[in-house]
Scaffold this motif. Structure first.
Motif, PDB file in Angstrom:
ATOM      1  N   HIS A 124      -3.394  -6.172   7.830  1.00  0.00           N
ATOM      2  CA  HIS A 124      -3.637  -6.567   6.452  1.00  0.00           C
ATOM      3  C   HIS A 124      -2.413  -7.254   5.846  1.00  0.00           C
ATOM      4  N   SER A 125      -1.232  -6.953   6.344  1.00  0.00           N
ATOM      5  CA  SER A 125       0.011  -7.400   5.731  1.00  0.00           C
ATOM      6  C   SER A 125       0.459  -8.750   6.283  1.00  0.00           C
ATOM      7  N   TRP A 126       1.503  -9.300   5.672  1.00  0.00           N
ATOM      8  CA  TRP A 126       2.122 -10.534   6.154  1.00  0.00           C
ATOM      9  C   TRP A 126       2.784 -10.325   7.515  1.00  0.00           C
ATOM     10  N   TRP A 127       3.095  -9.087   7.853  1.00  0.00           N
ATOM     11  CA  TRP A 127       3.877  -8.784   9.051  1.00  0.00           C
ATOM     12  C   TRP A 127       3.054  -8.675  10.324  1.00  0.00           C
ATOM     13  N   PHE A 128       1.745  -8.767  10.257  1.00  0.00           N
ATOM     14  CA  PHE A 128       0.889  -8.463  11.397  1.00  0.00           C
ATOM     15  C   PHE A 128       1.066  -7.005  11.818  1.00  0.00           C
ATOM     16  N   GLN A 129       0.467  -6.649  12.968  1.00  0.00           N
ATOM     17  CA  GLN A 129       0.666  -5.340  13.565  1.00  0.00           C
ATOM     18  C   GLN A 129       1.465  -5.486  14.862  1.00  0.00           C
ATOM     19  N   TYR A 307      -1.050   1.947  19.706  1.00  0.00           N
ATOM     20  CA  TYR A 307      -2.014   2.616  18.833  1.00  0.00           C
ATOM     21  C   TYR A 307      -1.873   1.993  17.448  1.00  0.00           C
ATOM     22  N   VAL A 308      -2.934   1.371  16.974  1.00  0.00           N
ATOM     23  CA  VAL A 308      -2.890   0.535  15.784  1.00  0.00           C
ATOM     24  C   VAL A 308      -3.885   1.071  14.748  1.00  0.00           C
ATOM     25  N   ALA A 309      -3.434   1.209  13.504  1.00  0.00           N
ATOM     26  CA  ALA A 309      -4.330   1.646  12.430  1.00  0.00           C
ATOM     27  C   ALA A 309      -3.908   0.999  11.124  1.00  0.00           C
ATOM     28  N   GLY A 310      -4.880   0.553  10.338  1.00  0.00           N
ATOM     29  CA  GLY A 310      -4.595  -0.024   9.031  1.00  0.00           C
ATOM     30  C   GLY A 310      -5.701   0.298   8.045  1.00  0.00           C
ATOM     31  N   LEU A 311      -5.315   0.689   6.852  1.00  0.00           N
ATOM     32  CA  LEU A 311      -6.266   1.053   5.802  1.00  0.00           C
ATOM     33  C   LEU A 311      -5.960   0.226   4.560  1.00  0.00           C
ATOM     34  N   ALA A 312      -7.004  -0.346   3.947  1.00  0.00           N
ATOM     35  CA  ALA A 312      -6.817  -1.185   2.764  1.00  0.00           C
ATOM     36  C   ALA A 312      -7.873  -0.858   1.718  1.00  0.00           C
ATOM     37  N   TYR A 313      -7.486  -1.078   0.456  1.00  0.00           N
ATOM     38  CA  TYR A 313      -8.405  -0.860  -0.674  1.00  0.00           C
ATOM     39  C   TYR A 313      -8.296  -2.064  -1.604  1.00  0.00           C
ATOM     40  N   SER A 314      -9.426  -2.729  -1.853  1.00  0.00           N
ATOM     41  CA  SER A 314      -9.451  -3.940  -2.675  1.00  0.00           C
ATOM     42  C   SER A 314      -9.883  -3.624  -4.099  1.00  0.00           C
ATOM     43  N   LEU A 325      -6.512  -7.554  -6.132  1.00  0.00           N
ATOM     44  CA  LEU A 325      -5.383  -6.865  -5.499  1.00  0.00           C
ATOM     45  C   LEU A 325      -5.921  -6.130  -4.283  1.00  0.00           C
ATOM     46  N   GLN A 326      -5.128  -6.082  -3.229  1.00  0.00           N
ATOM     47  CA  GLN A 326      -5.493  -5.272  -2.069  1.00  0.00           C
ATOM     48  C   GLN A 326      -4.272  -4.465  -1.646  1.00  0.00           C
ATOM     49  N   ALA A 327      -4.360  -3.148  -1.828  1.00  0.00           N
ATOM     50  CA  ALA A 327      -3.298  -2.252  -1.364  1.00  0.00           C
ATOM     51  C   ALA A 327      -3.606  -1.849   0.071  1.00  0.00           C
ATOM     52  N   TYR A 328      -2.567  -1.733   0.907  1.00  0.00           N
ATOM     53  CA  TYR A 328      -2.797  -1.436   2.317  1.00  0.00           C
ATOM     54  C   TYR A 328      -1.637  -0.650   2.915  1.00  0.00           C
ATOM     55  N   LEU A 329      -1.931  -0.047   4.057  1.00  0.00           N
ATOM     56  CA  LEU A 329      -0.935   0.651   4.864  1.00  0.00           C
ATOM     57  C   LEU A 329      -1.264   0.370   6.324  1.00  0.00           C
ATOM     58  N   ASP A 330      -0.373  -0.349   7.016  1.00  0.00           N
ATOM     59  CA  ASP A 330      -0.550  -0.700   8.427  1.00  0.00           C
ATOM     60  C   ASP A 330       0.489   0.028   9.272  1.00  0.00           C
TER      61      ASP A 330
END
Length: 402
Positions: A124-129, A307-314, A325-330
């Motif tokens: 979700h982020s600019w940084w990729f996973q 092991y990759v996980a990402g959660l986002a809320y728009s 706005l979209q908050a996320y944690l990758d």
């Protein structure tokens, strides 16, 4: 000749699986030419191993790019070229010709995105996973790809990539970012050197390794369990060729993924396992290979699980030009399969702000043995440091897309 033989038989097999192909040429009424691009800037503040100074805060010109998309007589063209002033390099992002044989089957010929894992991004982020930094997320290579909508719920992709995408020049750039390497958007194995782990001393021996990626075959299947929920599996089989030995070793990667959206929530989960088997110039198997992009190169463990996980809320908003706005944690854990190598952790909490043509990513990037989040660029994906602490970087990327 062997590569051509394998290539021909691979696609004969594909066409045997797809008997209902019919020509789906577009009429002249659908011809078009679109020109676009983007300009992006970064505002950064870092907290790495060294003592902070006034240079820990900076504003850089991230990139500017040119996009061309066109269709003429049913044949598509998609092209993007990027310039990165901070790194002193520029290069093709993608460039392919496309054709729809039917409303189910589409071909891309040229430099296109490798069908592997969650598409178009596992992040979700600019940084990729984490997979991006070992060439397994948003990777682009040169070859031919077929996307086939088998049913309303099942999409299949088959591809053959002869080699990595073309390199751009490297003109020095910011000396913070390591040694000279290929100017390239996505990470690929590059010739130069590799490494052997020496158990007797617990150190790495650097050796010559004239290696590169050749003849990669990809298969990806994605199935819609229900609207908004996709599960899938991917496989990549190829070779890492040593030009000094004129020999290749098999390189493999496998992934399973889920991409689920429910209301305003989105979850992306992925498991990736890779084994980049390669030989040094004396014929010995490598524990480390070198990969490069953006004019810089670094060592990467030859095999690992991720092991990759990402959660986002728009959140839709109405605040001047700001519409969402979209908050996320990758998060990614890279478990290197050489026991003596330290794992890599990649954790990115942040928020994406959309305002018209402007997209802004506000990320508080954190990493242990993450190759970009350190004063010693590129060290983390190799042997790593078992005593590495969490490094942190506030990164605000502002881009205008047109």
């Amino acid at each position: 000749m062997k590569a051509i033989f394998r290539f021909t038989h691979f696609f004969l097999f594909i066409f045997m699986l797809l008997p209902d192909i019919s020509v789906y040429g577009q009429g002249t009424d659908d011809d078009y030419l679109k020109i676009g691009g983007a300009v992006r800037f970064n505002i950064i503040q870092t907290w790495y191993e060294s003592e902070p100074s006034q240079l820990n805060t900076a504003m850089t010109w991230d990139t500017w790019r040119l996009n061309i998309d066109a269709r003429k007589s049913g044949i598509d063209l998609s092209f993007e070229y990027r310039f990165y002033p901070t790194f002193g390099t520029h290069f093709i992002h993608h460039g392919y010709m496309g054709y729809g044989f039917s409303d189910k089957l589409y071909m891309s010929l040229g430099v296109s995105q490798v069908p592997f894992g969650i598409q178009p991004f596992a992040s979700h982020s600019w940084w990729f996973q984490g997979p991006y930094y070992v060439g397994l997320e948003d990777d682009y290579d040169m070859g031919i790809k077929f996307d086939y909508q088998a049913t309303d719920k099942l999409k299949l992709s088959f591809a053959y990539f002869r080699q990595a995408e073309p390199e751009g020049p490297f003109a020095g750039g910011n000396v913070t970012f390591g040694n000279s390497g290929p100017g390239r958007y996505s990470y690929d194995i590059i010739p130069g050197s590799g490494g052997h782990y020496l158990p007797s001393t617990g150190t790495i021996e650097t050796v010559d390794a004239d290696i590169r990626e050749l003849d990669h075959f990809n298969f990806r299947a994605a199935y819609q369990l229900k609207p908004g929920i996709e599960v899938g599996a991917s496989a990549q089989l190829g070779s890492i060729y040593n030009s000094s030995l004129n020999k290749s070793k098999a390189a493999t990667a496998f992934a399973a993924h889920i991409d689920a959206t429910e209301g305003r929530w989105n979850f992306k989960g992925e498991f990736v396992s890779y084994n980049y088997q390669a030989l040094d110039n004396s014929g010995l198997k490598l524990d480390l290979v070198q990969m490069g992009a953006y004019g810089s190169a670094y060592d990467v463990a030859a095999k690992a699980n991720m092991y990759v996980a990402g959660l986002a809320y728009s959140i839709p908003v109405d605040f001047g030009p700001v519409t969402s706005l979209q908050a996320y944690l990758d998060y990614t854990l890279i478990d290197k399969l050489q026991d003596a190598f330290a794992d890599t952790h990649h954790l990115i909490p942040g928020c994406m702000i959309a305002a018209g043509n402007i997209y802004m990513y506000v990320d508080y990037a954190m990493g242990k043995n993450q190759p970009w989040l350190t004063d010693t660029f590129g060290k983390g994906l190799g042997m790593g440091d078992p005593k590495a602490d969490w490094n942190k970087r506030l990164n605000i990327n502002i881009g205008y897309y047109f």
